[in-house]
Write a protein that holds these residues in place. Structure first.
Motif, PDB file in Angstrom:
ATOM      1  N   LEU A 832     -22.273  72.931 -75.127  1.00 21.97           N
ATOM      2  CA  LEU A 832     -21.781  71.936 -76.070  1.00 21.97           C
ATOM      3  C   LEU A 832     -20.252  71.834 -76.113  1.00 21.97           C
ATOM      4  N   GLY A 833     -19.570  72.873 -75.681  1.00 23.51           N
ATOM      5  CA  GLY A 833     -18.126  72.908 -75.843  1.00 23.51           C
ATOM      6  C   GLY A 833     -17.344  72.440 -74.629  1.00 23.51           C
ATOM      7  N   HIS A 834     -16.031  72.590 -74.734  1.00 21.03           N
ATOM      8  CA  HIS A 834     -15.132  72.283 -73.625  1.00 21.03           C
ATOM      9  C   HIS A 834     -14.077  73.385 -73.557  1.00 21.03           C
ATOM     10  N   ASP A 835     -13.342  73.448 -72.448  1.00 28.86           N
ATOM     11  CA  ASP A 835     -12.359  74.499 -72.245  1.00 28.86           C
ATOM     12  C   ASP A 835     -11.076  74.197 -73.020  1.00 28.86           C
ATOM     13  N   ASN A 836     -10.557  75.230 -73.684  1.00 30.08           N
ATOM     14  CA  ASN A 836      -9.235  75.092 -74.289  1.00 30.08           C
ATOM     15  C   ASN A 836      -8.171  75.542 -73.290  1.00 30.08           C
ATOM     16  N   LYS A 837      -6.941  75.662 -73.723  1.00 33.88           N
ATOM     17  CA  LYS A 837      -5.860  76.013 -72.798  1.00 33.88           C
ATOM     18  C   LYS A 837      -6.027  77.407 -72.214  1.00 33.88           C
ATOM     19  N   LYS A 838      -6.709  78.299 -72.944  1.00 33.20           N
ATOM     20  CA  LYS A 838      -6.925  79.665 -72.463  1.00 33.20           C
ATOM     21  C   LYS A 838      -8.180  79.791 -71.602  1.00 33.20           C
ATOM     22  N   GLY A 839      -8.884  78.684 -71.434  1.00 34.62           N
ATOM     23  CA  GLY A 839     -10.097  78.729 -70.625  1.00 34.62           C
ATOM     24  C   GLY A 839     -11.334  79.128 -71.402  1.00 34.62           C
ATOM     25  N   ASN A 840     -11.238  79.262 -72.732  1.00 36.36           N
ATOM     26  CA  ASN A 840     -12.390  79.600 -73.557  1.00 36.36           C
ATOM     27  C   ASN A 840     -13.123  78.334 -73.977  1.00 36.36           C
ATOM     28  N   LYS A 841     -14.444  78.463 -74.143  1.00 39.85           N
ATOM     29  CA  LYS A 841     -15.242  77.325 -74.579  1.00 39.85           C
ATOM     30  C   LYS A 841     -15.074  77.141 -76.093  1.00 39.85           C
ATOM     31  N   VAL A 842     -14.712  75.932 -76.507  1.00 37.57           N
ATOM     32  CA  VAL A 842     -14.524  75.625 -77.926  1.00 37.57           C
ATOM     33  C   VAL A 842     -15.234  74.322 -78.255  1.00 37.57           C
ATOM     34  N   ILE A 843     -15.578  74.163 -79.545  1.00 36.61           N
ATOM     35  CA  ILE A 843     -16.129  72.914 -80.053  1.00 36.61           C
ATOM     36  C   ILE A 843     -15.171  72.393 -81.121  1.00 36.61           C
ATOM     37  N   ASP A 844     -14.796  71.127 -81.025  1.00 33.48           N
ATOM     38  CA  ASP A 844     -13.924  70.531 -82.032  1.00 33.48           C
ATOM     39  C   ASP A 844     -14.643  70.486 -83.376  1.00 33.48           C
ATOM     40  N   ARG A 845     -13.865  70.595 -84.464  1.00 35.20           N
ATOM     41  CA  ARG A 845     -14.452  70.616 -85.799  1.00 35.20           C
ATOM     42  C   ARG A 845     -15.287  69.361 -86.055  1.00 35.20           C
ATOM     43  N   GLU A 846     -14.776  68.190 -85.669  1.00 31.86           N
ATOM     44  CA  GLU A 846     -15.509  66.945 -85.904  1.00 31.86           C
ATOM     45  C   GLU A 846     -16.830  66.939 -85.121  1.00 31.86           C
ATOM     46  N   ASP A 847     -16.775  67.416 -83.854  1.00 33.50           N
ATOM     47  CA  ASP A 847     -18.005  67.476 -83.050  1.00 33.50           C
ATOM     48  C   ASP A 847     -18.988  68.475 -83.645  1.00 33.50           C
ATOM     49  N   PHE A 848     -18.455  69.581 -84.156  1.00 31.75           N
ATOM     50  CA  PHE A 848     -19.305  70.618 -84.753  1.00 31.75           C
ATOM     51  C   PHE A 848     -20.095  70.052 -85.938  1.00 31.75           C
TER      52      PHE A 848
END
Length: 919
Positions: A832-848
């Motif tokens: 469900l997520g996408h990569d942030n600048k550090k390469g970790n998978k994150v989900i935006d608050r609005e998408d969450f």
């Protein structure tokens, strides 16, 4: 005392009673043709030792008996046998790799070395001439060589050394027969010589690894195969893939020094002798002979000067993998008229050597017994060259059919363990097999998508092959009346064939096919419609769809579907079978990848029960009901299953009791299929790429005894709770159970309390969540329906409440079998997520917030706000105890403020849910 009193041949005179186990390995078919086969006895007894998967097999060929040495949990990767044929050392690769030394006279493991090479196990092993020392080479990227004194009870090696990666993968090792402190190893391109001194506990490679190029001797040397110490004790010989022998001169002193010298003694490649054109695969020294085996199946004997003494060859022999000589000497032959062997009377010692018969094994899985006084190459065994994925048992006779990817189809009489008939298909490999219920036909599905229908006895085709699948046929099955044949293939299609009357005779024709699923098909299952004798066909896929077909309404090229039902919400169903009629309600049973088994009503497809299945390292892959045996209790039924690497038995009815199930490692590299004998006495497992299959004898009394000793009623379930019956968790569960009753009666009421042993069904979700199990809404509905309708079929009444004992069973059967897993949440963020600048998978608050309201079990805005406010206020109360409550008016602001703009899996678990993260 057993080892002390053991003698050759006593192994098969032992009275073996293995009735303590529900499943007993009684026969192994096939062997690992990449490892050596050893002759333990010759003459009146032909006793061989070879490796099949994780088992050492000692096989008396003439008496048709086997003895199995079992102790490894991984596939055995290498073995060696002492000069006197008594001590056998085996090693494996994989987790918890072992080195085991066996006494071949008694079958007793006399020494087990744990954690010898913990990285990846062992790839090569050798035993010294005096049988006191072992040398092993690890299978790791950075290889480690260790010397062991296995007769001493120590877990540490005497000495060891790490090899440089540039030395190549050293996969062959051998001791100097005349000096146990000296040995060598080779890879495909390099040789290493070693010397060790126990007094210093040092192991030293005497020379940097030798790498020979075509420029070294101005000729193509080829890749190294095996090496031996010359019996003159001053030279080493190495065979190559170019048919040459590399001769190494050793000028070091032949006496063992007290200390390792400051610099290595010289070892020099002095010449390359061209022996033949064909590559050499085996090199041995026997008495005063040099023996070679090659890719053309020739065995040649040379004297010490590399002059040819004798040749043994046969056009049926493939590339030689190993040669093993007998210990028994024959009388010298007077003459060999018409022999393809040539003899030379160069010395008495050579004549002495040629008085030994030997066993050949080839890389194409064939064994031969060769008598050196004749041209007799007697084939002992011919097994599958490629993966064995297909197996089926005859419905009336003691026959088992086995198919492999090399196209070999063999039928065995499994009671007599005798080969009956075979057929080789050259076009493609066999992927699946099935007998019809009358035993007249044997259907075979192939890797190229073709289907053959064969006569079950002669294996001859009764009609032309069918070619309607675009990918490998993965499943094949007949209907109960033998009127229909259904297949499933790797392209997710189900294809049905029908038996018709044509020109006065019955034949088979293609009826119809359908792309029924969009993920791999796990099972196809024929049954019988209730109230009629018409066949019923179901297919189950990893897409969670159960598809039922209307065979009666289907016409040419049109397969009719009557129902499509989704069986699982999140788990993936892996297998399907009909459940025995243990009550007035009819069920089919499924098993999923979360170690759960589920009972579904055969008509409504409603999930009636969820149960904890066997948890033996991997989920159930396939399962069948065990046919009743004459000695079995007619009221008792059993389920047979395989996991990734195990075969097991399960007592029915399934209720989550772990003591009702038992499993044994059958194929560490993966069990591909299994079959059950028609009388239920034997189970056969196919080993896939291990190229073996095994026969297991069923002992139901042992499983009954284990279930009885495990306790009755709730006793087995208490052990599945953290801390058991007397633990903190159980006391908390009791407290919650009664607290629910207080809440329902009113916390502040002054009336007399009515304490009950039951709670209402609608309270089940609250208590489940309070003790740490967070079911989805669908799971809650299944739990409530399971209890509510548990007695409906019997008396027409709905259950409205549940007691503590039944609640414990419900909790154990429905909770995640392996507990909460951080990996599960991380996988969700991967999707469900996408990569942030550090390469970790994150989900935006609005998408969450959007996902929670729009996907899956959707939450309303109010529900989401209430849930998040509760969670985040809990955190605030923990950080600032003076804030007892969160004002409702500030809930939205708090939610927006407390949820990070970018959410990682760790933030979600720790900061939002407030759960601890395991280190």
């Amino acid at each position: 005392s057993t080892v002390w009193a053991a003698s050759p041949g006593m192994l098969f005179r032992k009275n073996r009673d293995r009735s303590l186990h529900p499943l007993d390995l009684s026969w192994v078919f096939g062997y690992n043709s990449s490892l050596a086969v050893h002759s333990l006895m010759d003459g009146e007894d032909w006793v061989l030792l070879y490796i099949s998967s994780h088992t050492v097999v000692i096989h008396d060929i003439l008496r048709n008996k086997q003895f199995h040495l079992q102790g490894h949990t991984n596939v055995i990767s290498c073995l060696c046998v002492s000069e006197d044929k008594r001590w056998v050392a085996t090693a494996d690769r994989g987790p918890d790799a072992l080195i085991i030394v066996w006494d071949s006279y008694s079958g007793v493991p006399v020494r087990t070395i744990f954690e010898s090479h913990s990285e990846d196990g062992v790839c090569a092993i050798a035993i010294s001439q005096d049988a006191k020392y072992l040398v092993t080479i690890s299978a790791a990227t950075v290889q480690k060589v260790c010397v062991w004194r296995w007769t001493l009870p120590t877990e540490k090696a005497i000495c060891s050394i790490e090899l440089k990666p540039e030395f190549g993968n050293q996969d062959y090792v051998i001791f100097n027969p005349q000096n146990p402190h000296e040995f060598l190893s080779n890879s495909k391109t390099q040789m290493i010589f070693y010397l060790w001194v126990r007094r210093q506990s040092q192991l030293w490679d005497k020379n940097t690894a030798w790498l020979l190029s075509p420029q070294t001797f101005k000729c193509l040397v080829g890749q190294f195969s095996q090496s031996v110490f010359h019996f003159n004790n001053t030279q080493v010989l190495t065979g190559t893939s170019a048919g040459k022998l590399v001769v190494w001169d050793m000028d070091n002193p032949r006496t063992l020094p007290e200390e390792l010298p400051p610099k290595p003694h010289g070892v020099t490649a002095t010449k390359v002798v061209s022996m033949q054109k064909e590559g050499l695969t085996v090199l041995k020294v026997l008495e005063s002979c040099i023996v070679t085996g090659d890719v053309k199946g020739q065995v040649k004997f040379y004297d010490g000067q590399l002059q040819l003494v004798a040749i043994y060859s046969h056009d049926k022999v493939g590339p030689i993998q190993s040669i093993s000589f007998s210990k028994i000497l024959r009388d010298p032959p007077s003459a060999l008229p018409g022999s393809s062997s040539s003899w030379s009377d160069s010395s008495n010692s050579v004549s002495f050597t040629l008085n030994r018969n030997f066993i050949l094994s080839t890389s194409d899985a064939t064994m031969f017994h060769v008598a050196t006084d004749s041209t007799n190459f007697q084939r002992i065994m011919q097994e599958a060259k490629k993966a064995v994925n297909a197996i089926a048992c005859h419905p009336q006779e003691p026959f088992v059919a086995v198919g492999s990817h090399c196209g070999l189809l063999k039928v065995w009489d499994y009671k007599q363990t005798q080969y009956l008939v075979s057929r080789i298909f050259t076009e493609a490999g066999i992927q699946c097999l099935s007998y019809d219920f009358e035993g007249y036909f044997l259907a075979a599905g192939f890797t190229d998508g073709s289907v053959y229908i064969l006569d079950a006895i002669s294996l001859q085709s009764i009609c032309d092959e069918f070619q309607f699948s675009q990918g490998p046929v993965t499943h094949i099955s007949f209907s109960h009346d033998s009127k229909y044949l259904a297949t499933a293939d790797a392209n997710y299609s189900v294809i049905v064939y029908k038996r018709v009357l044509q020109n006065g005779s019955r034949c088979w024709e293609h009826l119809a096919g359908l792309d029924s699923h969009y993920k791999p098909i796990r099972s196809i299952l024929f049954g019988v419609h209730s109230g009629s004798n018409e066949p019923r066909l179901l297919s189950l896929g990893e897409d969670r769809q159960l598809v039922e077909y209307d065979l009666k309404s289907s016409i040419k090229d049109h397969l009719v579907v009557t129902h499509r039902d989704r069986l699982e919400q999140a788990a993936v169903p892996l297998c399907l079978t009909w459940y025995p009629q243990l009550s007035t309600e009819s069920f089919f049973l499924t098993a999923n990848n979360c170690y759960k088994m589920k009972l579904y009503n055969t008509t409504t497809k409603m999930c009636r029960k969820t149960l904890l299945g066997p948890t033996y390292g991997s989920p159930l892959e396939k399962m069948q009901i065990l046919p009743r045996t004459s000695s079995a209790d007619p009221q008792q039924h059993y389920l047979v299953y395989i996991t990734k690497d195990k075969v097991g038995l399960q007592m029915l009815p399934v209720d989550g009791n772990p003591h009702k199930s038992s499993a044994f490692i059958c194929h560490p590299d993966g069990a591909s299929d299994f079959a059950i004998s028609h009388d239920g006495r034997y189970i056969f497992t196919a080993g896939g790429k291990e190229r073996t299959f095994m026969r297991w004898k069923v002992n139901l009394h042992a499983l009954d005894a284990a279930a009885f000793l495990g306790g009755e009623d709730l006793i087995p379930f208490y052990s599945l709770l953290d801390g058991g019956r007397e633990g903190k968790f159980f006391r908390e569960l009791e407290d919650y159970f009664y607290y629910v009753q207080l809440c329902r009666q009113g916390i502040d009421t002054l009336e007399k309390r009515q304490v009950s042993t039951h709670i209402l069904l609608e309270e089940i979700p609250s208590v489940m969540r309070a003790i740490g199990f967070y079911p989805s809404e669908e799971e809650i509905e299944e739990m409530i329906h399971e209890v509510k309708f548990s007695k409906y079929v019997d008396n027409g009444e709905e259950v409205t409440k549940i007691n503590l004992g039944d609640f414990i069973k419900l909790y154990i059967n429905h909770r995640p079998a392996l507990g909460l897993s951080m990996k599960t949440i991380q996988r969700a963020f991967q999707v469900l997520g996408h990569d942030n600048k550090k390469g970790n998978k994150v989900i935006d608050r609005e998408d969450f917030l959007s996902l929670l309201q729009c996907r899956g079990e959707q939450m309303t805005e109010d529900e989401l706000a209430e849930c998040l406010t509760t969670l985040l206020c809990r955190r605030h109360r923990k950080e600032e105890p003076e804030l007892d409550t969160c004002e409702p008016t500030g809930a939205a602001a708090l939610t927006e403020e407390e949820i990070p703009a970018k959410i990682t899996a760790e933030m979600f678990v720790a900061d939002i849910l407030g759960l601890p993260i395991a280190e």
